[in-house]
Design a protein around this motif. Structure first.
Motif, mmCIF file in Angstrom:
data_model
loop_
_atom_site.group_PDB
_atom_site.id
_atom_site.type_symbol
_atom_site.label_atom_id
_atom_site.label_comp_id
_atom_site.label_asym_id
_atom_site.label_seq_id
_atom_site.Cartn_x
_atom_site.Cartn_y
_atom_site.Cartn_z
ATOM 1 N N VAL A 223 0.834 -1.202 0.000
ATOM 2 C CA VAL A 223 0.000 0.000 0.000
ATOM 3 C C VAL A 223 0.867 1.250 0.000
ATOM 4 N N ARG A 224 1.962 1.191 0.742
ATOM 5 C CA ARG A 224 2.843 2.356 0.775
ATOM 6 C C ARG A 224 3.490 2.592 -0.590
ATOM 7 N N ALA A 225 3.821 1.525 -1.302
ATOM 8 C CA ALA A 225 4.404 1.673 -2.637
ATOM 9 C C ALA A 225 3.423 2.376 -3.580
ATOM 10 N N ILE A 226 2.139 2.048 -3.447
ATOM 11 C CA ILE A 226 1.114 2.735 -4.249
ATOM 12 C C ILE A 226 0.986 4.181 -3.795
ATOM 13 N N SER A 227 1.019 4.373 -2.478
ATOM 14 C CA SER A 227 0.874 5.711 -1.921
ATOM 15 C C SER A 227 1.973 6.654 -2.375
ATOM 16 N N ASP A 228 3.169 6.109 -2.649
ATOM 17 C CA ASP A 228 4.291 6.949 -3.062
ATOM 18 C C ASP A 228 3.984 7.771 -4.309
ATOM 19 N N TRP A 229 3.061 7.294 -5.152
ATOM 20 C CA TRP A 229 2.794 7.960 -6.424
ATOM 21 C C TRP A 229 1.487 8.739 -6.426
ATOM 22 N N LEU A 230 0.808 8.792 -5.306
ATOM 23 C CA LEU A 230 -0.431 9.557 -5.250
ATOM 24 C C LEU A 230 -0.129 11.052 -5.281
ATOM 25 N N PRO A 231 -0.936 11.836 -5.964
ATOM 26 C CA PRO A 231 -0.666 13.285 -6.033
ATOM 27 C C PRO A 231 -0.633 13.954 -4.665
ATOM 28 N N LEU A 232 -1.561 13.593 -3.789
ATOM 29 C CA LEU A 232 -1.600 14.229 -2.476
ATOM 30 C C LEU A 232 -0.378 13.862 -1.648
ATOM 31 N N THR A 233 0.099 12.638 -1.768
ATOM 32 C CA THR A 233 1.306 12.227 -1.049
ATOM 33 C C THR A 233 2.485 13.118 -1.403
ATOM 34 N N ASN A 234 2.691 13.343 -2.679
ATOM 35 C CA ASN A 234 3.829 14.147 -3.110
ATOM 36 C C ASN A 234 3.668 15.610 -2.710
ATOM 37 N N ALA A 235 2.428 16.085 -2.653
ATOM 38 C CA ALA A 235 2.202 17.440 -2.157
ATOM 39 C C ALA A 235 2.571 17.540 -0.680
ATOM 40 N N VAL A 236 2.131 16.567 0.112
ATOM 41 C CA VAL A 236 2.429 16.570 1.549
ATOM 42 C C VAL A 236 3.934 16.451 1.783
ATOM 43 N N GLU A 237 4.608 15.616 0.990
ATOM 44 C CA GLU A 237 6.045 15.432 1.164
ATOM 45 C C GLU A 237 6.834 16.703 0.843
ATOM 46 N N LEU A 238 6.255 17.574 0.041
ATOM 47 C CA LEU A 238 6.903 18.847 -0.237
ATOM 48 C C LEU A 238 6.608 19.887 0.841
ATOM 49 N N VAL A 239 5.385 19.897 1.352
ATOM 50 C CA VAL A 239 4.948 20.957 2.265
ATOM 51 C C VAL A 239 5.352 20.677 3.708
ATOM 52 N N ARG A 240 5.255 19.430 4.152
ATOM 53 C CA ARG A 240 5.504 19.123 5.573
ATOM 54 C C ARG A 240 6.893 19.533 6.054
ATOM 55 N N PRO A 241 7.973 19.245 5.315
ATOM 56 C CA PRO A 241 9.283 19.700 5.804
ATOM 57 C C PRO A 241 9.369 21.215 5.952
ATOM 58 N N LEU A 242 8.650 21.964 5.117
ATOM 59 C CA LEU A 242 8.690 23.423 5.212
ATOM 60 C C LEU A 242 8.066 23.898 6.521
ATOM 61 N N PHE A 243 7.033 23.209 6.984
ATOM 62 C CA PHE A 243 6.449 23.519 8.291
ATOM 63 C C PHE A 243 7.447 23.229 9.407
ATOM 64 N N LEU A 258 4.103 15.963 -9.537
ATOM 65 C CA LEU A 258 3.036 16.967 -9.581
ATOM 66 C C LEU A 258 2.886 17.565 -10.974
ATOM 67 N N VAL A 259 4.003 17.881 -11.619
ATOM 68 C CA VAL A 259 3.941 18.498 -12.945
ATOM 69 C C VAL A 259 3.375 17.531 -13.975
ATOM 70 N N VAL A 260 3.868 16.289 -13.985
ATOM 71 C CA VAL A 260 3.380 15.298 -14.950
ATOM 72 C C VAL A 260 1.894 15.024 -14.736
ATOM 73 N N THR A 261 1.489 14.896 -13.482
ATOM 74 C CA THR A 261 0.074 14.668 -13.187
ATOM 75 C C THR A 261 -0.784 15.824 -13.675
ATOM 76 N N THR A 262 -0.308 17.049 -13.460
ATOM 77 C CA THR A 262 -1.079 18.224 -13.857
ATOM 78 C C THR A 262 -1.225 18.311 -15.368
ATOM 79 N N VAL A 263 -0.112 18.153 -16.087
ATOM 80 C CA VAL A 263 -0.159 18.249 -17.551
ATOM 81 C C VAL A 263 -1.047 17.158 -18.134
ATOM 82 N N ALA A 264 -0.879 15.924 -17.655
ATOM 83 C CA ALA A 264 -1.686 14.815 -18.179
ATOM 84 C C ALA A 264 -3.162 15.018 -17.852
#
Length: 279
Positions: A223-243, A258-264
């Motif tokens: 499940v974690r391997a699938i979670s690694d590619w979810l859009p929200l996961t990658n957003a959280v992984e970018l924002v949480r360290p900044l907090f 995020l970019v590939v997901t958005t363009v597609a």
């Protein structure tokens, strides 16, 4: 002998353009965006209250209530207070929900119920520009919401990291991404009830698998391997360290997802919308 001249064969009409052709965009998206802004401005305050009330209730109920029981959680090699952990994930979730709601219910009303899109396209504005304007408008609503929530978090003293200035444009792009995804379902919908499938089968599982409420290390490996590619996961992984006043460990990887997901997503949404309008 009389010669019969064969009648000319009518040329076959050119095939219709593919709905998957590249986007044809111009600056004419701006009047559509401005029109949405002027309409929304009359209800800005109720809209703001409605958009920030639910995430703040999540933050208070879980952050302070459950946070008193949980104490601290591990984020990599660092221990952080649970309310900080929750706040950094829930603000990404708020951007996702705000963008999705606007690109689904409000955009569908303008497209299908009120026929606003048809009226706009009677002017020299293409469908591609209308879809782009709707995507950017939903992203604006998302960043407006998260800016208000971020202000409340700062007032509560959850985080005072100066790196939160970097989180703001990241959250803006998160709004762009999820509004693009939501416009796919907007193009497929026959009625408002259709959106229940999107919220129940897509957004809700993503909320619980992306590390918003608990560390993803608790998930089974598959499940974690699938979670690694979810859009929200990658957003959280970018924002949480900044907090946490840190820089993300793998910013390029998360940014590319995020970019590939958005363009597609935008390309698919535009193609399906063209098909719906037979454009």
């Amino acid at each position: 002998m009389q010669t019969v001249t064969p009648s000319p064969v009518a040329a076959a009409p050119p095939p219709p353009p593919s709905v998957w052709r590249p986007p044809s965009l111009s600056a004419r998206w701006w009047p559509v965006f401005l029109r949405n802004f002027l309409v929304w401005r009359k209800l800005a305050l109720p809209s703001l209250v409605g958009n920030i009330a639910e995430p703040l209730m999540w933050l208070v109920a879980f952050g302070y209530g459950m946070g008193a029981l949980v104490g601290q959680v591990n984020v990599g090699d660092t221990q952080v207070a649970y309310i900080l952990f929750l706040a950094s994930g829930s603000i990404c979730m708020s951007a996702m929900n705000a963008a999705s709601f606007e690109a689904l219910y409000s955009a569908f009303s303008r497209m299908h119920v009120q026929k606003t899109w048809d009226g706009i396209m009677n002017a020299p504005v293409s469908l591609d520009d209308v879809v782009l304007a709707e995507m950017l408008w939903a992203a604006f609503k998302a960043v407006f919401t998260v800016t208000a929530i971020l202000g409340v978090m700062l007032a509560l003293g959850i985080s005072h990291s100066p790196r939160l200035l970097v989180a703001w444009p990241v959250l803006l792009f998160v709004g762009v991404m999820f509004s693009s995804i939501a416009l796919i379902f907007n193009a497929l919908a026959k009625g408002y009830d259709f959106f229940t499938y999107y919220f129940t089968l897509v957004l809700t599982p993503m909320m619980f698998l992306s590390g918003v409420f608990f560390p993803r290390e608790q998930l089974p490996p598959v499940v974690r391997a699938i979670s690694d590619w979810l859009p929200l996961t990658n957003a959280v992984e970018l924002v949480r360290p900044l907090f946490m006043d840190q820089w993300p460990a793998q910013p390029w990887r998360h940014g590319v997802v995020l970019v590939v997901t958005t363009v597609a997503a935008f390309w698919v949404a535009l193609a399906l919308t063209r098909k719906r309008f037979k454009a």
